[in-house]
Write a protein that holds these residues in place. Structure first.
Motif, PDB file in Angstrom:
ATOM      1  N   GLU A  19       0.827  -1.207   0.000  1.00  0.00           N
ATOM      2  CA  GLU A  19       0.000   0.000   0.000  1.00  0.00           C
ATOM      3  C   GLU A  19       0.862   1.259   0.000  1.00  0.00           C
ATOM      4  OE1 GLU A  19      -0.458  -2.503   2.268  1.00  0.00           O
ATOM      5  OE2 GLU A  19      -2.222  -3.401   1.333  1.00  0.00           O
ATOM      6  N   HIS A  20       1.921   1.257   0.826  1.00  0.00           N
ATOM      7  CA  HIS A  20       2.821   2.411   0.883  1.00  0.00           C
ATOM      8  C   HIS A  20       3.573   2.578  -0.435  1.00  0.00           C
ATOM      9  CE1 HIS A  20       2.669   1.895   5.441  1.00  0.00           C
ATOM     10  NE2 HIS A  20       2.116   3.073   5.176  1.00  0.00           N
ATOM     11  N   ALA A  21       4.025   1.477  -0.981  1.00  0.00           N
ATOM     12  CA  ALA A  21       4.754   1.533  -2.257  1.00  0.00           C
ATOM     13  C   ALA A  21       3.850   2.069  -3.361  1.00  0.00           C
ATOM     14  CB  ALA A  21       5.300   0.153  -2.627  1.00  0.00           C
ATOM     15  N   ALA A  22       2.614   1.592  -3.409  1.00  0.00           N
ATOM     16  CA  ALA A  22       1.678   2.032  -4.448  1.00  0.00           C
ATOM     17  C   ALA A  22       1.391   3.526  -4.331  1.00  0.00           C
ATOM     18  CB  ALA A  22       0.381   1.229  -4.370  1.00  0.00           C
ATOM     19  N   ALA A  23       1.178   4.007  -3.106  1.00  0.00           N
ATOM     20  CA  ALA A  23       0.903   5.436  -2.898  1.00  0.00           C
ATOM     21  C   ALA A  23       2.115   6.282  -3.280  1.00  0.00           C
ATOM     22  CB  ALA A  23       0.515   5.685  -1.441  1.00  0.00           C
ATOM     23  N   LEU A  24       3.290   5.828  -2.902  1.00  0.00           N
ATOM     24  CA  LEU A  24       4.512   6.567  -3.220  1.00  0.00           C
ATOM     25  C   LEU A  24       4.787   6.568  -4.717  1.00  0.00           C
ATOM     26  CD1 LEU A  24       6.972   8.110  -2.282  1.00  0.00           C
ATOM     27  CD2 LEU A  24       8.089   5.932  -1.791  1.00  0.00           C
ATOM     28  N   LEU A  25       4.593   5.423  -5.356  1.00  0.00           N
ATOM     29  CA  LEU A  25       4.808   5.346  -6.803  1.00  0.00           C
ATOM     30  C   LEU A  25       3.787   6.193  -7.560  1.00  0.00           C
ATOM     31  CD1 LEU A  25       5.753   1.584  -7.126  1.00  0.00           C
ATOM     32  CD2 LEU A  25       7.278   3.558  -7.406  1.00  0.00           C
ATOM     33  N   LYS A  26       2.569   6.274  -7.033  1.00  0.00           N
ATOM     34  CA  LYS A  26       1.559   7.135  -7.655  1.00  0.00           C
ATOM     35  C   LYS A  26       1.988   8.599  -7.541  1.00  0.00           C
ATOM     36  CE  LYS A  26      -3.334   8.279  -7.623  1.00  0.00           C
ATOM     37  NZ  LYS A  26      -4.640   8.055  -7.014  1.00  0.00           N
ATOM     38  N   LEU A  27       2.478   8.984  -6.364  1.00  0.00           N
ATOM     39  CA  LEU A  27       2.952  10.351  -6.150  1.00  0.00           C
ATOM     40  C   LEU A  27       4.107  10.677  -7.088  1.00  0.00           C
ATOM     41  CD1 LEU A  27       2.866  12.933  -4.294  1.00  0.00           C
ATOM     42  CD2 LEU A  27       4.628  11.786  -2.932  1.00  0.00           C
ATOM     43  N   LEU A  28       5.028   9.743  -7.243  1.00  0.00           N
ATOM     44  CA  LEU A  28       6.207   9.964  -8.082  1.00  0.00           C
ATOM     45  C   LEU A  28       5.966   9.579  -9.540  1.00  0.00           C
ATOM     46  CD1 LEU A  28       9.000   8.773  -5.651  1.00  0.00           C
ATOM     47  CD2 LEU A  28       8.232  11.106  -6.134  1.00  0.00           C
ATOM     48  N   GLY A  29       4.759   9.128  -9.850  1.00  0.00           N
ATOM     49  CA  GLY A  29       4.415   8.770 -11.218  1.00  0.00           C
ATOM     50  C   GLY A  29       4.259   9.973 -12.129  1.00  0.00           C
ATOM     51  N   ASP A  30       4.197  11.151 -11.536  1.00  0.00           N
ATOM     52  CA  ASP A  30       4.142  12.385 -12.306  1.00  0.00           C
ATOM     53  C   ASP A  30       5.577  12.795 -12.646  1.00  0.00           C
ATOM     54  OD1 ASP A  30       2.392  15.015 -12.916  1.00  0.00           O
ATOM     55  OD2 ASP A  30       4.359  15.578 -12.106  1.00  0.00           O
ATOM     56  N   LYS A  31       5.837  13.018 -13.934  1.00  0.00           N
ATOM     57  CA  LYS A  31       7.197  13.324 -14.398  1.00  0.00           C
ATOM     58  C   LYS A  31       7.783  14.556 -13.714  1.00  0.00           C
ATOM     59  CE  LYS A  31       9.794  14.450 -18.575  1.00  0.00           C
ATOM     60  NZ  LYS A  31       9.692  14.795 -19.985  1.00  0.00           N
ATOM     61  N   THR A  32       6.970  15.581 -13.548  1.00  0.00           N
ATOM     62  CA  THR A  32       7.461  16.805 -12.911  1.00  0.00           C
ATOM     63  C   THR A  32       7.860  16.537 -11.466  1.00  0.00           C
ATOM     64  OG1 THR A  32       6.128  18.204 -14.356  1.00  0.00           O
ATOM     65  CG2 THR A  32       6.891  19.197 -12.285  1.00  0.00           C
ATOM     66  N   ARG A  33       6.987  15.870 -10.711  1.00  0.00           N
ATOM     67  CA  ARG A  33       7.312  15.589  -9.305  1.00  0.00           C
ATOM     68  C   ARG A  33       8.523  14.674  -9.183  1.00  0.00           C
ATOM     69  NH1 ARG A  33       1.644  15.830  -8.706  1.00  0.00           N
ATOM     70  NH2 ARG A  33       1.377  13.588  -8.862  1.00  0.00           N
ATOM     71  N   LEU A  34       8.615  13.687 -10.054  1.00  0.00           N
ATOM     72  CA  LEU A  34       9.762  12.780 -10.004  1.00  0.00           C
ATOM     73  C   LEU A  34      11.052  13.547 -10.284  1.00  0.00           C
ATOM     74  CD1 LEU A  34      10.790   9.894  -9.669  1.00  0.00           C
ATOM     75  CD2 LEU A  34      10.376   9.551 -12.114  1.00  0.00           C
ATOM     76  N   THR A  35      11.026  14.422 -11.267  1.00  0.00           N
ATOM     77  CA  THR A  35      12.200  15.237 -11.586  1.00  0.00           C
ATOM     78  C   THR A  35      12.537  16.165 -10.427  1.00  0.00           C
ATOM     79  OG1 THR A  35      11.593  15.147 -13.928  1.00  0.00           O
ATOM     80  CG2 THR A  35      13.215  16.804 -13.288  1.00  0.00           C
ATOM     81  N   MET A  36      11.529  16.761  -9.822  1.00  0.00           N
ATOM     82  CA  MET A  36      11.757  17.637  -8.673  1.00  0.00           C
ATOM     83  C   MET A  36      12.458  16.883  -7.544  1.00  0.00           C
ATOM     84  SD  MET A  36       8.092  19.545  -8.498  1.00  0.00           S
ATOM     85  CE  MET A  36       8.360  21.180  -7.854  1.00  0.00           C
ATOM     86  N   VAL A  37      11.980  15.696  -7.250  1.00  0.00           N
ATOM     87  CA  VAL A  37      12.565  14.898  -6.171  1.00  0.00           C
ATOM     88  C   VAL A  37      14.004  14.524  -6.504  1.00  0.00           C
ATOM     89  CG1 VAL A  37      12.407  12.684  -4.946  1.00  0.00           C
ATOM     90  CG2 VAL A  37      10.365  14.083  -5.267  1.00  0.00           C
ATOM     91  N   LYS A  38      14.261  14.180  -7.755  1.00  0.00           N
ATOM     92  CA  LYS A  38      15.636  13.862  -8.173  1.00  0.00           C
ATOM     93  C   LYS A  38      16.542  15.070  -7.977  1.00  0.00           C
ATOM     94  CE  LYS A  38      18.997  11.490 -10.093  1.00  0.00           C
ATOM     95  NZ  LYS A  38      19.671  10.404  -9.410  1.00  0.00           N
ATOM     96  N   ILE A  39      16.085  16.242  -8.355  1.00  0.00           N
ATOM     97  CA  ILE A  39      16.865  17.468  -8.166  1.00  0.00           C
ATOM     98  C   ILE A  39      17.079  17.732  -6.674  1.00  0.00           C
ATOM     99  CG2 ILE A  39      16.827  19.993  -8.417  1.00  0.00           C
ATOM    100  CD1 ILE A  39      15.398  19.493 -11.149  1.00  0.00           C
ATOM    101  N   LEU A  40      16.015  17.580  -5.885  1.00  0.00           N
ATOM    102  CA  LEU A  40      16.097  17.851  -4.451  1.00  0.00           C
ATOM    103  C   LEU A  40      16.978  16.850  -3.707  1.00  0.00           C
ATOM    104  CD1 LEU A  40      12.408  18.892  -3.712  1.00  0.00           C
ATOM    105  CD2 LEU A  40      14.426  20.378  -3.810  1.00  0.00           C
ATOM    106  N   ALA A  41      17.261  15.731  -4.320  1.00  0.00           N
ATOM    107  CA  ALA A  41      18.152  14.758  -3.683  1.00  0.00           C
ATOM    108  C   ALA A  41      19.561  15.326  -3.539  1.00  0.00           C
ATOM    109  CB  ALA A  41      18.179  13.461  -4.491  1.00  0.00           C
ATOM    110  N   ASP A  42      19.912  16.283  -4.410  1.00  0.00           N
ATOM    111  CA  ASP A  42      21.265  16.858  -4.384  1.00  0.00           C
ATOM    112  C   ASP A  42      21.303  18.352  -4.088  1.00  0.00           C
ATOM    113  OD1 ASP A  42      22.568  14.409  -5.095  1.00  0.00           O
ATOM    114  OD2 ASP A  42      21.868  14.715  -7.144  1.00  0.00           O
ATOM    115  N   HIS A  43      20.179  19.046  -4.260  1.00  0.00           N
ATOM    116  CA  HIS A  43      20.177  20.507  -4.126  1.00  0.00           C
ATOM    117  C   HIS A  43      18.881  20.988  -3.489  1.00  0.00           C
ATOM    118  CE1 HIS A  43      23.626  20.803  -6.862  1.00  0.00           C
ATOM    119  NE2 HIS A  43      23.018  19.875  -7.560  1.00  0.00           N
ATOM    120  N   ASP A  44      18.990  21.934  -2.575  1.00  0.00           N
ATOM    121  CA  ASP A  44      17.805  22.628  -2.087  1.00  0.00           C
ATOM    122  C   ASP A  44      17.369  23.593  -3.186  1.00  0.00           C
ATOM    123  OD1 ASP A  44      18.456  21.305   0.216  1.00  0.00           O
ATOM    124  OD2 ASP A  44      18.815  23.100   1.422  1.00  0.00           O
ATOM    125  N   CYS A  45      16.068  23.742  -3.366  1.00  0.00           N
ATOM    126  CA  CYS A  45      15.561  24.641  -4.395  1.00  0.00           C
ATOM    127  C   CYS A  45      14.383  25.443  -3.878  1.00  0.00           C
ATOM    128  CB  CYS A  45      15.111  23.862  -5.626  1.00  0.00           C
ATOM    129  SG  CYS A  45      16.456  23.217  -6.628  1.00  0.00           S
TER     130      CYS A  45
END
Length: 114
Positions: free
Chosen positions: A9-35
């Protein structure tokens, strides 16, 4: 007790949240830089309200946190997030997004909040 893996259930909810290209890209950027929101507006060439909606969803899930620096609010990946190890596995499989920030710096828009 050491938790084994992540519940479906947690994996499905998280994958749904990150299933949006913009949000996934944002999270990838935020992994290395505050924005700041204004930087994401420039990177994605979209409206501030649209970016704020994406940030809100990531914040509501606990995946992103904010910190105030003067008049600006910066966002970063929340390493205390319960499923952070799972998120890190996903992010490690993705290509770097450094060129987006490098381009922003070249344009003089790295921190353009005003």
């Amino acid at each position: 007790m050491i938790k084994q893996g992540i519940e479906i259930e947690h994996a499905a909810a998280l994958l749904k949240l990150l299933g949006d290209k913009t949000r996934l890209t944002m999270v990838k950027i935020l992994a290395d830089h505050d924005c700041c929101v204004c930087e994401f507006v420039e990177i994605f060439d979209t409206s501030q309200p649209a970016i704020s909606q994406h940030i809100r969803k990531l914040k509501d899930a606990g995946l992103v946190k904010e910190s105030r620096r003067g008049q600006w609010i910066f966002y970063s990946l929340n390493q205390e997030y319960e499923q952070f190890d799972f998120v890190q596995l996903l992010l490690n499989a993705l290509p770097s997004q450094e060129e987006k920030l490098t381009e922003l710096e070249k344009q003089g828009k790295r921190i353009s909040c005003e």
